[in-house]
Design a protein around this motif. Structure first.
Motif, PDB file in Angstrom:
ATOM      1  N   ASP A 265       0.908  -1.238  -0.023  1.00  0.00           N
ATOM      2  CA  ASP A 265       0.020   0.014   0.030  1.00  0.00           C
ATOM      3  C   ASP A 265       0.897   1.171   0.111  1.00  0.00           C
ATOM      4  O   ASP A 265       2.239   1.081  -0.003  1.00  0.00           O
ATOM      5  CB  ASP A 265      -0.906  -0.042   1.184  1.00  0.00           C
ATOM      6  N   THR A 266       0.391   2.468  -0.067  1.00  0.00           N
ATOM      7  CA  THR A 266       0.793   3.672  -0.176  1.00  0.00           C
ATOM      8  C   THR A 266       1.799   3.853   1.029  1.00  0.00           C
ATOM      9  O   THR A 266       2.933   4.368   0.819  1.00  0.00           O
ATOM     10  CB  THR A 266      -0.081   4.741  -0.583  1.00  0.00           C
ATOM     11  N   LEU A 267       1.538   3.762   2.163  1.00  0.00           N
ATOM     12  CA  LEU A 267       2.189   4.050   3.430  1.00  0.00           C
ATOM     13  C   LEU A 267       3.292   3.060   3.269  1.00  0.00           C
ATOM     14  O   LEU A 267       4.496   3.158   3.807  1.00  0.00           O
ATOM     15  CB  LEU A 267       1.580   3.726   4.550  1.00  0.00           C
ATOM     16  N   GLU A 268       3.418   1.709   3.050  1.00  0.00           N
ATOM     17  CA  GLU A 268       4.446   0.821   3.083  1.00  0.00           C
ATOM     18  C   GLU A 268       5.471   1.307   1.730  1.00  0.00           C
ATOM     19  O   GLU A 268       6.675   1.274   2.264  1.00  0.00           O
ATOM     20  CB  GLU A 268       4.126  -0.482   2.682  1.00  0.00           C
ATOM     21  N   LYS A 269       4.981   1.525   0.814  1.00  0.00           N
ATOM     22  CA  LYS A 269       5.802   2.262  -0.186  1.00  0.00           C
ATOM     23  C   LYS A 269       6.666   3.414   0.090  1.00  0.00           C
ATOM     24  O   LYS A 269       8.032   3.899   0.021  1.00  0.00           O
ATOM     25  CB  LYS A 269       5.316   2.451  -1.518  1.00  0.00           C
ATOM     26  N   THR A 270       5.979   4.436   0.569  1.00  0.00           N
ATOM     27  CA  THR A 270       6.523   5.692   1.385  1.00  0.00           C
ATOM     28  C   THR A 270       7.542   5.165   2.389  1.00  0.00           C
ATOM     29  O   THR A 270       8.471   5.916   2.607  1.00  0.00           O
ATOM     30  CB  THR A 270       5.512   6.674   1.902  1.00  0.00           C
ATOM     31  N   SER A 271       7.483   4.369   3.275  1.00  0.00           N
ATOM     32  CA  SER A 271       8.122   3.831   4.376  1.00  0.00           C
ATOM     33  C   SER A 271       9.565   3.298   3.874  1.00  0.00           C
ATOM     34  O   SER A 271      10.532   3.636   4.282  1.00  0.00           O
ATOM     35  CB  SER A 271       7.402   3.164   5.236  1.00  0.00           C
ATOM     36  N   ARG A 272       9.218   2.428   2.718  1.00  0.00           N
ATOM     37  CA  ARG A 272      10.637   1.836   2.115  1.00  0.00           C
ATOM     38  C   ARG A 272      11.311   2.963   1.466  1.00  0.00           C
ATOM     39  O   ARG A 272      12.519   3.051   1.777  1.00  0.00           O
ATOM     40  CB  ARG A 272       9.890   0.842   1.108  1.00  0.00           C
ATOM     41  N   PHE A 273      10.723   3.922   0.936  1.00  0.00           N
ATOM     42  CA  PHE A 273      11.402   5.092   0.271  1.00  0.00           C
ATOM     43  C   PHE A 273      12.304   5.885   1.348  1.00  0.00           C
ATOM     44  O   PHE A 273      13.525   6.188   1.228  1.00  0.00           O
ATOM     45  CB  PHE A 273      10.575   5.879  -0.584  1.00  0.00           C
ATOM     46  N   LEU A 274      11.601   6.110   2.315  1.00  0.00           N
ATOM     47  CA  LEU A 274      12.242   7.013   3.371  1.00  0.00           C
ATOM     48  C   LEU A 274      13.269   6.259   4.048  1.00  0.00           C
ATOM     49  O   LEU A 274      14.351   7.198   4.511  1.00  0.00           O
ATOM     50  CB  LEU A 274      11.147   7.632   4.457  1.00  0.00           C
ATOM     51  N   ASN A 275      13.290   4.842   4.108  1.00  0.00           N
ATOM     52  CA  ASN A 275      14.345   4.202   4.882  1.00  0.00           C
ATOM     53  C   ASN A 275      15.643   4.165   3.912  1.00  0.00           C
ATOM     54  O   ASN A 275      16.608   3.762   4.399  1.00  0.00           O
ATOM     55  CB  ASN A 275      13.682   2.821   5.349  1.00  0.00           C
ATOM     56  N   GLY A 276      15.223   4.523   2.744  1.00  0.00           N
ATOM     57  CA  GLY A 276      16.446   4.240   1.724  1.00  0.00           C
ATOM     58  C   GLY A 276      17.207   5.781   1.638  1.00  0.00           C
ATOM     59  O   GLY A 276      18.141   5.832   0.419  1.00  0.00           O
ATOM     60  N   ILE A 277      16.676   6.755   1.980  1.00  0.00           N
ATOM     61  CA  ILE A 277      17.333   8.217   1.644  1.00  0.00           C
ATOM     62  C   ILE A 277      18.357   8.451   2.681  1.00  0.00           C
ATOM     63  O   ILE A 277      18.652   7.911   3.631  1.00  0.00           O
ATOM     64  CB  ILE A 277      16.446   9.370   1.596  1.00  0.00           C
ATOM     65  N   ARG A 278      19.346   9.374   2.490  1.00  0.00           N
ATOM     66  CA  ARG A 278      20.319   9.910   3.148  1.00  0.00           C
ATOM     67  C   ARG A 278      19.915  10.329   4.498  1.00  0.00           C
ATOM     68  O   ARG A 278      18.626  11.035   4.605  1.00  0.00           O
ATOM     69  CB  ARG A 278      21.297  10.832   2.417  1.00  0.00           C
ATOM     70  N   LEU A 279      20.594  10.102   5.565  1.00  0.00           N
ATOM     71  CA  LEU A 279      19.961  10.455   6.662  1.00  0.00           C
ATOM     72  C   LEU A 279      19.844  12.063   6.931  1.00  0.00           C
ATOM     73  O   LEU A 279      19.104  12.413   7.879  1.00  0.00           O
ATOM     74  CB  LEU A 279      21.122   9.888   7.898  1.00  0.00           C
ATOM     75  N   GLU A 280      20.608  12.917   6.467  1.00  0.00           N
ATOM     76  CA  GLU A 280      20.461  14.463   6.629  1.00  0.00           C
ATOM     77  C   GLU A 280      19.448  14.615   5.928  1.00  0.00           C
ATOM     78  O   GLU A 280      18.674  15.770   6.413  1.00  0.00           O
ATOM     79  CB  GLU A 280      21.868  15.153   6.001  1.00  0.00           C
ATOM     80  N   ILE A 281      18.929  14.161   4.830  1.00  0.00           N
ATOM     81  CA  ILE A 281      17.848  14.502   4.367  1.00  0.00           C
ATOM     82  C   ILE A 281      16.606  14.022   4.979  1.00  0.00           C
ATOM     83  O   ILE A 281      15.493  14.774   5.518  1.00  0.00           O
ATOM     84  CB  ILE A 281      17.486  13.826   2.858  1.00  0.00           C
ATOM     85  N   LEU A 282      16.784  12.857   5.561  1.00  0.00           N
ATOM     86  CA  LEU A 282      15.433  12.085   6.321  1.00  0.00           C
ATOM     87  C   LEU A 282      15.507  12.938   7.645  1.00  0.00           C
ATOM     88  O   LEU A 282      14.170  13.057   8.040  1.00  0.00           O
ATOM     89  CB  LEU A 282      15.856  10.785   6.769  1.00  0.00           C
ATOM     90  N   ASP A 283      16.473  13.366   8.196  1.00  0.00           N
ATOM     91  CA  ASP A 283      16.317  14.420   9.431  1.00  0.00           C
ATOM     92  C   ASP A 283      15.298  15.501   9.238  1.00  0.00           C
ATOM     93  O   ASP A 283      14.616  15.854  10.122  1.00  0.00           O
ATOM     94  CB  ASP A 283      17.675  14.656   9.968  1.00  0.00           C
ATOM     95  N   GLU A 284      15.322  16.154   7.994  1.00  0.00           N
ATOM     96  CA  GLU A 284      14.844  17.247   7.877  1.00  0.00           C
ATOM     97  C   GLU A 284      13.424  17.075   7.461  1.00  0.00           C
ATOM     98  O   GLU A 284      12.623  18.018   7.905  1.00  0.00           O
ATOM     99  CB  GLU A 284      15.573  18.056   6.817  1.00  0.00           C
ATOM    100  N   ILE A 285      13.180  15.999   6.770  1.00  0.00           N
ATOM    101  CA  ILE A 285      11.687  15.893   6.277  1.00  0.00           C
ATOM    102  C   ILE A 285      10.908  14.809   7.170  1.00  0.00           C
ATOM    103  O   ILE A 285       9.766  14.700   7.073  1.00  0.00           O
ATOM    104  CB  ILE A 285      11.762  15.147   4.657  1.00  0.00           C
ATOM    105  N   SER A 286      11.639  14.219   8.022  1.00  0.00           N
ATOM    106  CA  SER A 286      11.022  13.401   9.026  1.00  0.00           C
ATOM    107  C   SER A 286       9.698  13.972   9.842  1.00  0.00           C
ATOM    108  O   SER A 286       8.695  13.305  10.456  1.00  0.00           O
ATOM    109  CB  SER A 286      11.869  12.391   9.744  1.00  0.00           C
ATOM    110  N   ILE A 287       9.910  15.287  10.192  1.00  0.00           N
ATOM    111  CA  ILE A 287       8.602  15.815  10.695  1.00  0.00           C
ATOM    112  C   ILE A 287       7.775  16.020  10.125  1.00  0.00           C
ATOM    113  O   ILE A 287       6.448  16.239  10.381  1.00  0.00           O
ATOM    114  CB  ILE A 287       9.150  17.286  11.206  1.00  0.00           C
ATOM    115  N   LEU A 288       7.583  15.913   8.689  1.00  0.00           N
ATOM    116  CA  LEU A 288       6.335  16.087   7.829  1.00  0.00           C
ATOM    117  C   LEU A 288       5.471  15.136   7.972  1.00  0.00           C
ATOM    118  O   LEU A 288       6.108  13.860   8.283  1.00  0.00           O
ATOM    119  CB  LEU A 288       6.894  16.349   6.435  1.00  0.00           C
TER     120      LEU A 288
END
Length: 68
Positions: free
Chosen positions: A10-33
């Motif tokens: 489902d969409t949330l699983e795809k989104t979660s897998r995408f977020l787990n694969g991006i650079r940590l410095e990017i994830l730190d900034e967008i994880s609050i969204l």
């Protein structure tokens, strides 16, 4: 997605897998969204990557232009 097993993410699983694969410095900034789709996650990550690149380039040029 595993079509042979009849399983689709489902969409949330795809989104979660995408977020787990991006650079940590990017994830730190967008994880609050509150990202609800892969498109939102992608565009947010792309925008943050541009911000990080811009900051990095501006820091790089700070000491480059010294006066006589």
């Amino acid at each position: 997605m595993n079509l042979r097993a009849g399983y689709t993410e489902d969409t949330l699983e795809k989104t979660s897998r995408f977020l787990n694969g991006i650079r940590l410095e990017i994830l730190d900034e967008i994880s609050i969204l509150s990202l609800k789709s892969i498109e939102e996650a992608y565009h947010s990550a792309l925008k943050e990557e541009e911000n990080i690149t811009r900051k990095h380039n501006s820091r790089r040029g700070q000491g480059a232009s010294r006066g006589p």
